[in-house]
Write a protein that holds these residues in place. Structure first.
Motif, PDB file in Angstrom:
ATOM      1  N   ASN A  97       0.811  -1.236   0.000  1.00  0.00           N
ATOM      2  CA  ASN A  97       0.000   0.000   0.000  1.00  0.00           C
ATOM      3  C   ASN A  97       0.835   1.273   0.000  1.00  0.00           C
ATOM      4  O   ASN A  97       0.589   2.201   0.773  1.00  0.00           O
ATOM      5  CB  ASN A  97      -0.948   0.020   1.204  1.00  0.00           C
ATOM      6  N   LEU A  99       1.976   4.740  -1.980  1.00  0.00           N
ATOM      7  CA  LEU A  99       1.377   5.608  -2.999  1.00  0.00           C
ATOM      8  C   LEU A  99       2.211   5.517  -4.268  1.00  0.00           C
ATOM      9  O   LEU A  99       3.418   5.726  -4.227  1.00  0.00           O
ATOM     10  CB  LEU A  99       1.344   7.064  -2.529  1.00  0.00           C
ATOM     11  N   ARG A 101       3.857   6.437  -7.845  1.00  0.00           N
ATOM     12  CA  ARG A 101       4.445   7.654  -8.406  1.00  0.00           C
ATOM     13  C   ARG A 101       4.800   8.683  -7.327  1.00  0.00           C
ATOM     14  O   ARG A 101       4.707   9.894  -7.533  1.00  0.00           O
ATOM     15  CB  ARG A 101       3.509   8.278  -9.450  1.00  0.00           C
ATOM     16  N   THR A 102       5.118   8.160  -6.146  1.00  0.00           N
ATOM     17  CA  THR A 102       5.493   9.031  -5.034  1.00  0.00           C
ATOM     18  C   THR A 102       6.780   8.454  -4.452  1.00  0.00           C
ATOM     19  O   THR A 102       6.866   7.238  -4.280  1.00  0.00           O
ATOM     20  CB  THR A 102       4.379   9.030  -3.965  1.00  0.00           C
ATOM     21  N   GLU A 106       8.655  10.445   0.481  1.00  0.00           N
ATOM     22  CA  GLU A 106       7.325  11.045   0.676  1.00  0.00           C
ATOM     23  C   GLU A 106       6.330  10.024   1.222  1.00  0.00           C
ATOM     24  O   GLU A 106       5.465  10.363   2.021  1.00  0.00           O
ATOM     25  CB  GLU A 106       6.807  11.619  -0.644  1.00  0.00           C
ATOM     26  N   GLU A 109       6.979   9.838   4.825  1.00  0.00           N
ATOM     27  CA  GLU A 109       6.543  11.078   5.514  1.00  0.00           C
ATOM     28  C   GLU A 109       5.034  11.107   5.770  1.00  0.00           C
ATOM     29  O   GLU A 109       4.558  11.833   6.629  1.00  0.00           O
ATOM     30  CB  GLU A 109       6.899  12.304   4.664  1.00  0.00           C
ATOM     31  N   LEU A 110       4.307  10.331   4.988  1.00  0.00           N
ATOM     32  CA  LEU A 110       2.839  10.438   4.961  1.00  0.00           C
ATOM     33  C   LEU A 110       2.150  10.442   6.341  1.00  0.00           C
ATOM     34  O   LEU A 110       1.325  11.329   6.592  1.00  0.00           O
ATOM     35  CB  LEU A 110       2.267   9.327   4.070  1.00  0.00           C
ATOM     36  N   ARG A 159       7.649   3.431   6.964  1.00  0.00           N
ATOM     37  CA  ARG A 159       6.465   4.272   7.145  1.00  0.00           C
ATOM     38  C   ARG A 159       5.769   3.963   8.478  1.00  0.00           C
ATOM     39  O   ARG A 159       5.279   4.858   9.157  1.00  0.00           O
ATOM     40  CB  ARG A 159       5.492   4.047   5.983  1.00  0.00           C
TER      41      ARG A 159
END
Lengths: 250, 406
Positions: A97, A99, A101-102, A106, A109-110, A159
């Motif tokens: 899971n 994102l 193209r990120t 990042e 960081e979500l 994450r």
């Protein structure tokens, strides 16, 4: 005496499917202390996923009590549970899971984006730290499609770590990976555990489960076995015994 | 979640689907641009009509005979002989809001000079006639009161008549032209006025003293129309009332009887035209507005697709602590960004397009700042309105189901 992170008392969960009531959990009592590495095992339909959803504050129990780090989850609102997830929990999923193209950075960081107290600079530092912990500091600007499955799962672990949760919940985190990569991921988890992280790991693979410190076996909504893993196995040691294919060479 | 994070998340999400974002935006761009361009064209035509009408003399008042009952028979209005020279004198004397008045008599016919001839209209007026109709003489002179009293055969000619009869080179002053075989001496040339709103050539005319036209051309004693000029535009309704009252008294019309004349002011005409072009503007704007609405529905459609496509992302965001409100705001921000940026581009394009239309097709266009502000406000409203339902759908997803969505 270690701090109790998760305490569950006589927890029940019923689902209404049409006319029929399905009893997914029928009176679970459970205590997980700081620093434990618990595997929740069981066949499909045994209630282990429901248990994880409730432990993850994604779902509410029908009855019974659930204390997460001293907070009673049972009567919390949707938003309060979201806040609790943001502050206290880390999730690792079977299908990563991330994102698309990120960048990895990042993605990591979500969770901090949803915490208004953390400023952009601090957020980036924490994310880089988390990526360093899982050994991906050199890939932080890669997008998920530029990473292997194992690397993607390590980004997902980073994450789950970034908000310094009291417990990491992993749902079949090795389910999509081959044997060797599975052990690599388990070795990351074991390392985190050795640094004091509490981890709850749902799996149906006994080979994976024996790398944890405690196994809870679910069947028909009950915990039928609670086994302390006596002889500690290290994923890293198993890795050394596995044949190395050229594909895996860096 | 603070505002900067929200913007960052929304912009990142939009950037991940550049083409789709741009195409969705295009709907709004076209909508806003056409609303602005259409309103600019509508406003422009309104302004030019108003200018043209007021160049004909915006404080002018026209009195013409209306149909009468004569022995139970309704007569045609042209045959009425109810207006007289005495009426005009009375108006000039007794109506304080009227600056000056003139009779107008007219007849059409053929003007002839040496070998050339052309059809035109002959108008007869007094010394105030040119002033009321906002006409002036570019070369030569106006006719004098003495010439009016003596029914002198002198005339002023419009530029079209001069061109038809004399070509562009010759000097017409002092030459004799014949109107229906009556010779007139050209004493002046009228300034050029061009076409009026209806495409009628306002320079195709000759003007002579009314006495001459009445006696020598038409052989009548009444006047066909009375032209008067109010003190200013504002006093024109008052002047109309005064003239009406005076003429009713002079024509001995009793309380409940209908007038045998009608009084119109140019100001009324301006208002009529303004309301016509207002309707035109509203119509054009409404059609353009529909395209804006379609653009809005495009946003809604894409946002629904986006919510469905990103169900797992929504589940993940919820799992890591995104509240329903955060998800709602994220999607709402995305749709507002699309509509606001689309709106800004549309405004630029619309203003550019209306100026281009103004230049190339020589149409007057006026971009009203209110229209720009309104278009922008409508855009933002569209973003919120059409983004709301998809965003709420996203916010109400169950995180467990969303995470499992395939």
């Amino acid at each position: 005496m270690a701090k109790t992170i998760i305490e569950v008392k006589d927890l029940r969960k019923d689902f209404q499917v049409g006319e029929v009531t399905v009893h997914a959990l029928r009176g679970i009592n459970l205590k997980i202390e700081e620093g434990e590495f618990v595997a929740i095992m069981g066949a499909s339909g045994s209630g282990k996923s429901t248990m994880l959803n409730i432990l993850g504050c994604l779902d509410k129990p029908t009855s019974g009590e659930y204390l997460l780090d001293g907070h009673s989850v049972g009567n919390m609102s949707r938003d309060e549970r979201a806040w609790l997830r943001n502050q206290k929990l880390g999730f690792v999923f079977q299908s990563y899971n991330l994102l698309a193209r990120t960048s990895a950075l990042e993605n990591v960081e979500l969770p901090l984006m949803y915490n208004p107290k953390i400023k952009a600079k601090e957020r980036k530092e924490l994310a880089i730290n988390a990526l360093e912990t899982v050994g991906l500091a050199d890939r932080m600007h890669h997008k998920p499609n530029q990473l292997s499955g194992g690397q993607q799962q390590r980004v997902a672990i980073a994450r789950s770590l970034v908000n310094d949760p009291v417990v990491i919940l992993a749902d079949e985190a090795t389910g999509n990976l081959d044997t060797r990569t599975s052990y690599e991921i388990m070795s990351v988890f074991q390392e985190l555990n050795s640094k004091g992280k509490t981890i709850v790991f749902v799996t149906h693979e006994p080979d994976i489960a024996r790398l944890t410190s405690k196994n809870l076996i679910f069947r028909d909504g009950h915990i039928i076995k609670d086994i302390l893993v006596s002889h500690k196995t290290f994923a890293r040691e198993i890795l050394e015994t596995l044949p190395v294919y050229d594909d895996y060479k860096k | 979640m603070n505002f900067i994070n929200l913007l960052k998340i929304a912009i990142n999400a939009l950037k991940r689907n550049k083409m789709r974002t741009l195409l969705t935006m295009l709907g709004i761009v076209i909508g806003v641009a056409s609303v602005i361009a259409m309103l600019a064209i509508g406003q422009g035509s309104k302004k030019s009509i108003q200018e043209q009408v007021s160049s004909m003399g915006s404080n002018m008042i026209i009195v013409f005979p209306s149909s009468q009952m004569r022995g139970g028979v309704q007569m045609g209005s042209a045959s009425s002989k109810s207006l007289t020279i005495d009426d005009i004198e009375a108006i000039s004397k007794n109506c304080p809001s009227v600056k000056m008045a003139s009779p107008e008599v007219r007849g059409s016919g053929q003007v002839i000079y040496s070998g050339k001839n052309s059809p035109t209209t002959l108008y007869g007026g007094n010394e105030n006639y040119l002033g009321i109709k906002k006409l002036s003489v570019t070369s030569g002179r106006e006719f004098t009161i003495k010439e009016i009293q003596s029914s002198a055969k002198v005339c002023l000619a419009g530029t079209t008549v001069i061109e038809n009869l004399f070509g562009s080179s010759a000097d017409p002053i002092g030459q004799y032209i014949r109107f229906n075989s009556i010779p007139f001496k050209v004493i002046g040339v009228l300034s050029e006025k061009g076409q009026n709103t209806f495409g009628q050539d306002q320079d195709d005319l000759i003007i002579a003293p009314y006495t001459t036209v009445q006696k020598r051309v038409l052989a009548i004693t009444h006047v066909q129309t009375i032209l008067a000029s109010a003190l200013n535009e504002a006093s024109s309704p008052k002047a109309v009332a005064e003239v009406e009252e005076l003429l009713r008294a002079r024509h001995k019309i009793r309380g409940d009887q209908e007038n045998d004349f009608e009084v119109r002011s140019q100001e009324e005409l301006v208002q009529t035209f303004s309301s016509i072009s207002n309707i035109l503007t509203i119509l054009l704007g409404a059609i353009a507005g529909i395209s804006l609405l379609v653009g809005g529905i495009g946003i809604m459609n894409i946002m629904y697709v986006s919510v469905t496509e990103r169900t797992r992302e929504i589940g993940l965001r919820m799992a890591i602590g995104g509240r329903g409100k955060d998800i709602l705001l994220q999607f709402l921000t995305e749709s507002i960004l699309i509509s606001v940026f689309g709106g800004l581009i549309g405004i630029l394009l619309g203003v550019g397009a209306s100026q281009l239309v103004g230049k190339i097709m020589n149409w007057p266009t006026v971009v009203l700042p209110q229209a720009v502000v309104a278009a922008f406000a409508v855009c933002t409203a569209i973003g919120i309105f059409f983004g709301w339902y998809p965003a709420r759908k996203a916010a109400n997803l169950d995180p467990i189901d969303a995470l499992r969505y395939e």
